[in-house]
Design an enzyme around this catalytic site. Sequence first.
Site, PDB file in Angstrom:
ATOM      1  N   GLU A 179      10.969  32.052  16.733  1.00  0.00           N
ATOM      2  CA  GLU A 179      10.664  32.067  15.304  1.00  0.00           C
ATOM      3  C   GLU A 179      11.742  31.363  14.470  1.00  0.00           C
ATOM      4  OE1 GLU A 179       8.754  35.977  14.070  1.00  0.00           O
ATOM      5  OE2 GLU A 179       9.599  36.513  16.014  1.00  0.00           O
ATOM      6  N   SER A 238       5.606  38.073  15.570  1.00  0.00           N
ATOM      7  CA  SER A 238       4.648  37.060  15.122  1.00  0.00           C
ATOM      8  C   SER A 238       3.430  36.908  16.028  1.00  0.00           C
ATOM      9  CB  SER A 238       5.346  35.703  14.964  1.00  0.00           C
ATOM     10  OG  SER A 238       6.291  35.747  13.927  1.00  0.00           O
ATOM     11  N   TYR A 269       1.595  32.602   9.088  1.00  0.00           N
ATOM     12  CA  TYR A 269       2.409  31.629   8.370  1.00  0.00           C
ATOM     13  C   TYR A 269       1.643  30.468   7.741  1.00  0.00           C
ATOM     14  CZ  TYR A 269       5.796  34.305  10.954  1.00  0.00           C
ATOM     15  OH  TYR A 269       6.530  35.350  11.462  1.00  0.00           O
ATOM     16  N   ARG A 328       8.559  46.291   6.707  1.00  0.00           N
ATOM     17  CA  ARG A 328       7.117  46.233   6.476  1.00  0.00           C
ATOM     18  C   ARG A 328       6.425  46.952   7.628  1.00  0.00           C
ATOM     19  NH1 ARG A 328       5.408  40.985   7.538  1.00  0.00           N
ATOM     20  NH2 ARG A 328       4.249  41.723   9.353  1.00  0.00           N
ATOM     21  N   ASP A 372       3.084  47.748   9.570  1.00  0.00           N
ATOM     22  CA  ASP A 372       1.744  47.221   9.796  1.00  0.00           C
ATOM     23  C   ASP A 372       0.892  48.302  10.451  1.00  0.00           C
ATOM     24  OD1 ASP A 372       2.618  44.820   8.792  1.00  0.00           O
ATOM     25  OD2 ASP A 372       2.940  43.905  10.756  1.00  0.00           O
ATOM     26  N   GLU A 377       3.162  48.684  14.204  1.00  0.00           N
ATOM     27  CA  GLU A 377       4.557  48.288  14.380  1.00  0.00           C
ATOM     28  C   GLU A 377       5.267  48.285  13.040  1.00  0.00           C
ATOM     29  OE1 GLU A 377       4.279  44.409  16.131  1.00  0.00           O
ATOM     30  OE2 GLU A 377       4.033  43.413  14.215  1.00  0.00           O
ATOM     31  N   ASN A 391       8.300  45.966  10.937  1.00  0.00           N
ATOM     32  CA  ASN A 391       9.099  44.740  10.890  1.00  0.00           C
ATOM     33  C   ASN A 391      10.304  44.971   9.995  1.00  0.00           C
ATOM     34  OD1 ASN A 391       7.178  42.494  12.144  1.00  0.00           O
ATOM     35  ND2 ASN A 391       5.932  43.874  10.899  1.00  0.00           N
ATOM     36  N   GLY A 449       8.808  38.434   7.070  1.00  0.00           N
ATOM     37  CA  GLY A 449       8.876  37.049   6.621  1.00  0.00           C
ATOM     38  C   GLY A 449       8.663  36.918   5.122  1.00  0.00           C
TER      39      GLY A 449
END
Length: 313
Positions: free
Chosen positions: A16, A152, A222, A260, A262, A274, A276, A280
């Site tokens: 990434e 990702s 993205y 974050r 999810d 999960e 994060n 991003g």
Amino acid sequence: MTTGKVALLQGGSSMERQVSFQSARRVRRSLEGQGLEVVPIDVRRDFVDRIREVSPAFAFISLHGRGGEDGTVQELLEIMKVPFTGSDARASSQCFDKHIFKQLISAAGLETPTWRSFTRGVFAEYGAMDLIPQLIAELELPLVIKPAREGSAFGVRVVEDQQGFNPALLGAFDYDDRILVERFVGGRELAVTITGEPDSAHIYPIVEVGSGESIYTFTAHYDVSKATLHVADLDPGERDRVEQAALTAYQITGCRDIARVDLILSESVPQILEINTIPGFGEAGPTPFAAQADGEGFDRLIARIIERTVRSR
């Protein structure tokens, strides 16, 4: 705000790397707009020397994937006694490993799709391939196979039948030596961004993610043309359940500054996928979208992230 230089950690050697640069560009503009002197540092073999050379007031971590989100760079900064944004080394490593993360939240009574986790060795050395039919019967098709420690959506596949199991397994092992086999849970894909300390956290509007695919792929993460984002239309009970589940996950894993969460809202039940710890900041990301929806905007989001770090100096 603070005096001294801010080391903006970016790049790195993970898959990434380019995503990190995208995030870091927006972060740099915001930090400089808030009057801070920013020194970008590409995290490579000379990382320790560069930090010593810059002697920053603190580091803003804008790394994604291995080396950035897994506690590696956080551990080094802790040893060098350099304050940094985001979760500490322990929380980062626990959240990056999906198997450990799911164990933690399950022990706390939070819902997460049923799963099993295996290392490459059990298939190569212990004959675990013979258990695949039993595993499929236990978890039920469709299944999601994913690397335990990757971001990702790299290596993530949905398996619709037994014939698709082996190729998905081999694909996931290309990314990590431990994989998860998880029951596929259908529903609304939601992202909850949280900032601040665990006991005084700020929860941003819940964002619903749509990509037209069965999983939120790398491209959808993205590419603004591949994903749709909007504030989730939830009834009060659903909103409370989603926010409470996300906040509890944030607290029990020891996250701070930003994360974050999810999850899938399946039949009004939030199923956590999960967390994060360094989400991003690209244009297609749910976190910048949530900041705009909150009425604060991106600059205030960045200011919230660095508040604790600045105070800790």
